[in-house]
Design a protein around this motif. Sequence first.
Motif, PDB file in Angstrom:
ATOM      1  N   GLU A  78      48.786 -32.768 -43.899  1.00 18.01           N
ATOM      2  CA  GLU A  78      49.479 -33.844 -43.206  1.00 18.01           C
ATOM      3  C   GLU A  78      50.971 -33.542 -43.065  1.00 18.01           C
ATOM      4  OE1 GLU A  78      48.242 -37.706 -42.427  1.00 18.01           O
ATOM      5  OE2 GLU A  78      47.410 -35.912 -41.519  1.00 18.01           O
ATOM      6  N   ARG A  79      51.587 -33.089 -44.157  1.00 17.04           N
ATOM      7  CA  ARG A  79      53.019 -32.799 -44.147  1.00 17.04           C
ATOM      8  C   ARG A  79      53.353 -31.739 -43.097  1.00 17.04           C
ATOM      9  NH1 ARG A  79      56.912 -32.339 -48.290  1.00 17.04           N
ATOM     10  NH2 ARG A  79      56.021 -34.268 -49.132  1.00 17.04           N
ATOM     11  N   ASN A  81      51.428 -30.540 -40.457  1.00 19.05           N
ATOM     12  CA  ASN A  81      51.059 -30.819 -39.075  1.00 19.05           C
ATOM     13  C   ASN A  81      51.881 -31.946 -38.464  1.00 19.05           C
ATOM     14  OD1 ASN A  81      49.239 -28.759 -39.162  1.00 19.05           O
ATOM     15  ND2 ASN A  81      47.431 -30.036 -39.340  1.00 19.05           N
ATOM     16  N   ALA A  82      52.386 -32.851 -39.296  1.00 19.31           N
ATOM     17  CA  ALA A  82      53.252 -33.914 -38.780  1.00 19.31           C
ATOM     18  C   ALA A  82      54.565 -33.351 -38.243  1.00 19.31           C
ATOM     19  CB  ALA A  82      53.532 -34.948 -39.864  1.00 19.31           C
ATOM     20  N   SER A  83      54.949 -32.163 -38.707  1.00 18.00           N
ATOM     21  CA  SER A  83      56.221 -31.574 -38.296  1.00 18.00           C
ATOM     22  C   SER A  83      56.078 -30.635 -37.109  1.00 18.00           C
ATOM     23  CB  SER A  83      56.855 -30.819 -39.470  1.00 18.00           C
ATOM     24  OG  SER A  83      56.056 -29.710 -39.841  1.00 18.00           O
ATOM     25  N   SER A 127      42.758 -36.545 -42.118  1.00 17.22           N
ATOM     26  CA  SER A 127      44.121 -36.135 -41.775  1.00 17.22           C
ATOM     27  C   SER A 127      44.557 -36.768 -40.459  1.00 17.22           C
ATOM     28  CB  SER A 127      44.188 -34.602 -41.681  1.00 17.22           C
ATOM     29  OG  SER A 127      45.484 -34.167 -41.361  1.00 17.22           O
ATOM     30  N   GLU A 129      47.492 -37.249 -39.108  1.00 14.32           N
ATOM     31  CA  GLU A 129      48.526 -36.521 -38.371  1.00 14.32           C
ATOM     32  C   GLU A 129      47.923 -35.361 -37.574  1.00 14.32           C
ATOM     33  OE1 GLU A 129      51.529 -37.381 -37.868  1.00 14.32           O
ATOM     34  OE2 GLU A 129      51.603 -39.056 -39.281  1.00 14.32           O
ATOM     35  N   THR A 130      46.961 -34.682 -38.172  1.00 15.99           N
ATOM     36  CA  THR A 130      46.290 -33.597 -37.464  1.00 15.99           C
ATOM     37  C   THR A 130      45.519 -34.135 -36.270  1.00 15.99           C
ATOM     38  OG1 THR A 130      46.066 -32.380 -39.544  1.00 15.99           O
ATOM     39  CG2 THR A 130      44.675 -31.677 -37.716  1.00 15.99           C
ATOM     40  N   LYS A 132      46.088 -36.878 -34.580  1.00 17.53           N
ATOM     41  CA  LYS A 132      47.016 -37.324 -33.535  1.00 17.53           C
ATOM     42  C   LYS A 132      47.538 -36.142 -32.736  1.00 17.53           C
ATOM     43  CE  LYS A 132      49.585 -39.911 -36.319  1.00 17.53           C
ATOM     44  NZ  LYS A 132      50.666 -40.844 -36.768  1.00 17.53           N
ATOM     45  N   MET A 133      47.815 -35.039 -33.415  1.00 25.47           N
ATOM     46  CA  MET A 133      48.271 -33.839 -32.721  1.00 25.47           C
ATOM     47  C   MET A 133      47.182 -33.328 -31.784  1.00 25.47           C
ATOM     48  SD  MET A 133      49.575 -30.199 -34.336  1.00 25.47           S
ATOM     49  CE  MET A 133      47.987 -29.790 -35.095  1.00 25.47           C
TER      50      MET A 133
END
Length: 226
Positions: A78-79, A81-83, A127, A129-130, A132-133
Motif C-alpha cells: 500500500e505504501r 503503490n500509493a506513491s 490493497s 491503493e493498488t 485504485k491505481m
Amino acid sequence: MTERAAAPRTRSRTRTRGRPASPLLSRERITDAAMKLVREKDYRALTMPALAGRLGVSSSAIYNHVSSKQEILVLIQERLNASIDCTAFETEPWDRALHAWAHSYRRRFIEHTDLIPVVAVLPVADSPETLKMYERVSQGLAEAGLAEADIVDVIVGVEALVFGAAYDASAPADIFSPGSLEELAPTFSRLTRLRTEDARTTADRAFELALTSLIAGLRERVRVRG
C-alpha cells in the motif's frame, strides 16, 4: 528550655506526565520499520521477532496492530503503490499517460528493489491503493480503444518491464562483460563495448527503448481496431 520538635519532612514528588518514553506503536511505525529491515538486509529477514527487535517491543505488541506478517506485507504494498503517480491519465493522451505511469513506477522501485520480491507476488484483494491505481490505468486504456481482453495483460507486461528495469538500474557496471569468454559471444561482446555511458544511463536508455517500443505496438493495435 525544651527543644522544638522538628517538623516532619515531606518528600516532594514530581509527577511525570503521561508521555511514553518511546513513540507509541502504530501501523505507520510498523511499516517504516519493516521497509527498513528489508532494505538493510533482505525480504527473508522480515520476521515478527526481528521486527519486534527493531521496534524495541514484544511480538505480541505488534499483533495489537496487525494480524499477521501477511498484513505487514500488504501495508508495504500500500505504501509503495500509493506513491506511484498515475494522474497523467486524467490530463494526457493515453500513450503519454502510460509512459509517465511506467516511469513513476520504475523510479519508486529503483528506490526499493529489495521489496520487489515481496510486492510483485502479493494478491491485490486487500490493497485498496493498488486497486485504485489499476482502475485508473484500466479506464484510461479502455477509453483509448484498446481491446478490453488485452488491458490486464498490458498492465502485467508494463509491470514486468518496470521490475526488471528497476533491478537493471542497480546492476554492476560490468554485468555484461564476458571476461575471458568473449570468443563464445563475439557479436554480443562487441556490441556491449558500444555502451560507453555509465551503468545507470545505459539502464535508463534500455528502459526507454523497451517502453516506447511497447507503447508504439499498442498504438498500432488501437489504430487497427479503430
